[in-house]
Design an enzyme around this catalytic site. Sequence first.
Site, PDB file in Angstrom:
ATOM      1  N   GLU A 153       0.830  -0.889  -0.277  1.00  0.00           N
ATOM      2  CA  GLU A 153       0.132  -0.309   0.000  1.00  0.00           C
ATOM      3  C   GLU A 153       1.079   1.193   0.157  1.00  0.00           C
ATOM      4  OE1 GLU A 153      -2.942  -0.521   3.427  1.00  0.00           O
ATOM      5  OE2 GLU A 153      -3.225  -2.300   2.666  1.00  0.00           O
ATOM      6  N   GLU A 258      -6.394 -10.948  -0.862  1.00  0.00           N
ATOM      7  CA  GLU A 258      -7.064 -10.347   0.058  1.00  0.00           C
ATOM      8  C   GLU A 258      -8.489 -10.948  -0.270  1.00  0.00           C
ATOM      9  OE1 GLU A 258      -5.636  -7.368   2.531  1.00  0.00           O
ATOM     10  OE2 GLU A 258      -3.463  -7.559   1.445  1.00  0.00           O
TER      11      GLU A 258
END
Length: 378
Positions: A153, A258
């Site tokens: 991220e 995810e």
Amino acid sequence: MKLIKPCLLAITTLLFVNCTAQKKASSLKEAYKKDFYIGTALSANQIEMKDAKQDALIRKEFNAITAENIMKSMFVHPQKDKYDFALTDKFIAYGEKNKMFIHGHTLIWHSQLAPWMEKIKDSTEMKAFMKDHITTIVSKYKGRIGSWDVVNEALNEDGTLRKSVFLNTLGEQYLTDAFKLAAAADPKVDLYYNDYNNEEPAKREGTINLIKKVRAGGGKVDGVGIQAHWRLESPSLQEIEESILAYSAIGLKVAFTELDITVLPNPWDLKGADVNQNFEGSATMNPYPEKLPADVQDKLAQRYASIFKLFLKHKDKISRVTFWGVYDGQSWLNDWPIKGRTNYPLLFDAQLQPKKAYDSIMQLKSQNNVSIDKGFKD
């Protein structure tokens, strides 16, 4: 003699039916074993096998595992001069015992840092931290972990670099350095850049630019992780497909790392997975506190089927599909972005029973007449 042929036909038919029944896949990992790994994220309790029913379900359905939290910096490196590998050791042992693919998550991430890490302001100190942290962890599990999320991220929604403690102290060079350090510690392990919303055009472009710069600087990047925290209506299948193709075109393996699909409304059409965002709850924002209505169950099943149909179309480009949790009761989406809600984003319900969404994915592999080469509609 006239009875022989009908009898033989009946016996042949019975044998065929029995063989077909025997060949029918009994789990996700069996159904997709020739396509890509089917993974799940494990909580600390699951790693320690504290619930026998959950453990049996994990071992039956999945052949890849990711640690949900315990390998993140705040847990594995709580103090500058102290590492805590107790739970990570158990996680690795669990995967090895059950012959699962083991994914490491994550080495460099701006969130869930130990407090002492957030206080680093000096570039020399930050370089020393990164070298020690990455080298120590990756070297310890060299040859035992199949792939790592090296950086997690690092981008804003527009594809620009997030102003993290790493960027602030080292500039964008920290990205290349992280991948170089990981490769030096274990040259054979696959190294991934992982993010959310990087199937959307702006962030996808930012991801590709980031990886190209890392490679140009001598860093090794084998794949991209698309987190896939998605919704019933978005992102579009077209955006997902274009991302698979775009990442594959520059020689990257694509993993969906995810996966979960929220069925609840989010404030201000919030998308993504920034764990630092929290909002006030209300009855409107928690519409299904007791159970999921049948029509929403159907929508969830249809959404999962469409997504997996696309995955199968591009299975040659996809290395792994990992669900972020085993069953609805453990999903982080029950507490994000609003605490205390009841969400239903996974394939198994709170009682560990398979949902319609599970059946829809399994049926894709049992119907020989399903074409996976045609176009897709949302």
